[in-house]
Design a protein around this motif. Structure first.
Motif, mmCIF file in Angstrom:
data_model
loop_
_atom_site.group_PDB
_atom_site.id
_atom_site.type_symbol
_atom_site.label_atom_id
_atom_site.label_comp_id
_atom_site.label_asym_id
_atom_site.label_seq_id
_atom_site.Cartn_x
_atom_site.Cartn_y
_atom_site.Cartn_z
ATOM 1 N N ALA A 1 -1.442 70.217 -13.675
ATOM 2 C CA ALA A 1 -0.399 70.315 -14.701
ATOM 3 C C ALA A 1 -0.925 69.883 -16.065
ATOM 4 N N SER A 2 -1.993 69.096 -16.093
ATOM 5 C CA SER A 2 -2.529 68.642 -17.388
ATOM 6 C C SER A 2 -3.016 69.831 -18.224
ATOM 7 N N THR A 3 -3.525 70.878 -17.577
ATOM 8 C CA THR A 3 -3.948 72.074 -18.314
ATOM 9 C C THR A 3 -2.746 72.699 -19.006
ATOM 10 N N THR A 4 -1.648 72.826 -18.277
ATOM 11 C CA THR A 4 -0.420 73.380 -18.837
ATOM 12 C C THR A 4 0.107 72.468 -19.938
ATOM 13 N N LEU A 5 0.100 71.158 -19.685
ATOM 14 C CA LEU A 5 0.596 70.203 -20.682
ATOM 15 C C LEU A 5 -0.239 70.232 -21.955
ATOM 16 N N ASN A 6 -1.557 70.439 -21.835
ATOM 17 C CA ASN A 6 -2.399 70.524 -23.025
ATOM 18 C C ASN A 6 -2.001 71.712 -23.900
ATOM 19 N N ILE A 7 -1.722 72.844 -23.278
ATOM 20 C CA ILE A 7 -1.282 74.026 -24.035
ATOM 21 C C ILE A 7 0.087 73.753 -24.647
ATOM 22 N N TYR A 8 0.970 73.116 -23.845
ATOM 23 C CA TYR A 8 2.316 72.802 -24.314
ATOM 24 C C TYR A 8 2.259 71.834 -25.493
ATOM 25 N N SER A 9 1.392 70.804 -25.406
ATOM 26 C CA SER A 9 1.313 69.832 -26.502
ATOM 27 C C SER A 9 0.686 70.457 -27.740
ATOM 28 N N GLU A 10 -0.233 71.401 -27.554
ATOM 29 C CA GLU A 10 -0.802 72.130 -28.694
ATOM 30 C C GLU A 10 0.297 72.906 -29.417
ATOM 31 N N LEU A 11 1.162 73.527 -28.644
ATOM 32 C CA LEU A 11 2.284 74.276 -29.209
ATOM 33 C C LEU A 11 3.233 73.328 -29.924
ATOM 34 N N ARG A 12 3.490 72.166 -29.331
ATOM 35 C CA ARG A 12 4.400 71.189 -29.941
ATOM 36 C C ARG A 12 3.841 70.683 -31.262
ATOM 37 N N LYS A 13 2.522 70.507 -31.367
ATOM 38 C CA LYS A 13 1.921 70.077 -32.632
ATOM 39 C C LYS A 13 2.190 71.106 -33.719
ATOM 40 N N ASN B 1 10.002 79.450 -24.082
ATOM 41 C CA ASN B 1 11.167 80.170 -23.578
ATOM 42 C C ASN B 1 11.702 79.706 -22.227
ATOM 43 N N VAL B 2 10.944 78.903 -21.514
ATOM 44 C CA VAL B 2 11.443 78.376 -20.241
ATOM 45 C C VAL B 2 12.087 77.040 -20.553
ATOM 46 N N ALA B 3 13.389 76.993 -20.426
ATOM 47 C CA ALA B 3 14.104 75.757 -20.741
ATOM 48 C C ALA B 3 15.137 75.494 -19.660
ATOM 49 N N GLY B 4 15.019 74.370 -19.034
ATOM 50 C CA GLY B 4 15.970 73.997 -17.993
ATOM 51 C C GLY B 4 16.460 72.582 -18.202
ATOM 52 N N GLU B 5 16.962 72.016 -17.128
ATOM 53 C CA GLU B 5 17.507 70.659 -17.184
ATOM 54 C C GLU B 5 16.400 69.603 -17.228
ATOM 55 N N ASN B 6 15.256 69.927 -16.622
ATOM 56 C CA ASN B 6 14.202 68.934 -16.469
ATOM 57 C C ASN B 6 12.891 69.519 -16.994
ATOM 58 N N SER B 7 12.371 68.956 -18.068
ATOM 59 C CA SER B 7 11.171 69.519 -18.682
ATOM 60 C C SER B 7 9.961 69.450 -17.756
ATOM 61 N N MET B 8 9.893 68.447 -16.857
ATOM 62 C CA MET B 8 8.771 68.395 -15.915
ATOM 63 C C MET B 8 8.867 69.536 -14.908
ATOM 64 N N ASP B 9 10.084 69.892 -14.494
ATOM 65 C CA ASP B 9 10.251 71.060 -13.624
ATOM 66 C C ASP B 9 9.776 72.312 -14.347
ATOM 67 N N ASP B 10 10.087 72.404 -15.645
ATOM 68 C CA ASP B 10 9.651 73.552 -16.438
ATOM 69 C C ASP B 10 8.131 73.635 -16.466
ATOM 70 N N ILE B 11 7.475 72.504 -16.693
ATOM 71 C CA ILE B 11 6.009 72.481 -16.745
ATOM 72 C C ILE B 11 5.431 72.890 -15.393
ATOM 73 N N LYS B 12 6.004 72.383 -14.296
ATOM 74 C CA LYS B 12 5.511 72.748 -12.962
ATOM 75 C C LYS B 12 5.729 74.238 -12.697
ATOM 76 N N TYR B 13 6.850 74.781 -13.160
ATOM 77 C CA TYR B 13 7.123 76.214 -12.999
ATOM 78 C C TYR B 13 6.087 77.036 -13.770
ATOM 79 N N ILE B 14 5.830 76.651 -15.014
ATOM 80 C CA ILE B 14 4.835 77.360 -15.833
ATOM 81 C C ILE B 14 3.455 77.222 -15.196
ATOM 82 N N GLN B 15 3.130 76.032 -14.700
ATOM 83 C CA GLN B 15 1.853 75.816 -14.017
ATOM 84 C C GLN B 15 1.715 76.765 -12.837
ATOM 85 N N SER B 16 2.801 76.960 -12.082
ATOM 86 C CA SER B 16 2.733 77.847 -10.912
ATOM 87 C C SER B 16 2.522 79.304 -11.317
ATOM 88 N N ILE B 17 3.135 79.728 -12.404
ATOM 89 C CA ILE B 17 2.945 81.103 -12.873
ATOM 90 C C ILE B 17 1.515 81.313 -13.363
#
Length: 194
Positions: A165-177, A143-159
């Motif tokens: 960020a790799s922890t967040t990216l692992n969850i994100y890539s699991e969702l993408r699969k 649900n977090v969608a902006g202009e820059n996906s790396m900014d989105d990942i950093k925002y989610i990481q901060s929350i």
């Protein structure tokens, strides 16, 4: 939040006007000198100290709890020195006003699931408090969608308070699969049109 962060929340950590929850400490129930006791401590990592958005449903529930706890009319200016010996500022206590161990939270959730499964055809297989944290992270990724996906990942990481960020990216890539089939179909349709 982690279980320890949630159980350590105080009324002073909530800013209802700005709709922000400050995470800056945790409560654990651990063995010290041979005896179990509550320990007030720092978050797991420096990134664990953070501000998270107070979503509307959460705000409504917290306002109800604040009213029921008698904190609605108490001035919230400044933050006193916290102590596990004075449980009054803590949001989540038991019926006797005592702090709640993490394991009690887990047992309560299992009892809720067991009661739900007795009354419903659709069963909940397994859930832990961490399941909700993981699910929320997935929800943010969807649900977090902006202009820059790396900014989105950093925002989610901060929350989430992830150290890396790799922890967040692992969850994100699991969702993408899990969503890959739909994405493949959409990509094929776009390719045909091109």
């Amino acid at each position: 939040m982690t279980k320890a962060e949630l159980l350590g929340l105080t009324w002073y950590d909530l800013d209802f006007g700005q709709e922000i929850i400050s995470i800056n400490h945790k409560i654990t129930y651990t063995k010290v000198d041979g005896y179990y006791q509550f320990v007030l401590g720092q978050t797991k990592t420096v990134n664990g100290n953070r501000e998270i958005p107070m979503l509307a449903d959460v705000k409504d529930i917290l306002l109800e709890l604040k009213q029921a706890a008698g904190w609605a009319k108490i001035s919230m200016i400044g933050k006193p020195e916290l102590s596990v010996n004075d449980t009054r500022p803590f949001i989540f206590t038991n019926s006797k006003g005592k702090l709640i161990p993490q394991v009690t939270m887990e047992h309560l959730l299992q009892r809720i699931i067991r009661d739900y499964n007795k009354q419903n055809v659709d069963k909940i297989e397994r859930a832990t408090p961490h399941t909700f944290r993981h699910s929320f992270c997935c929800w943010l990724c969807e649900n977090v969608a902006g202009e820059n996906s790396m900014d989105d990942i950093k925002y989610i990481q901060s929350i989430m308070g992830h150290k890396d960020a790799s922890t967040t990216l692992n969850i994100y890539s699991e969702l993408r699969k899990n969503n890959a089939k739909d994405k493949h179909t959409a990509l094929k349709l776009k390719a045909r049109k091109a």
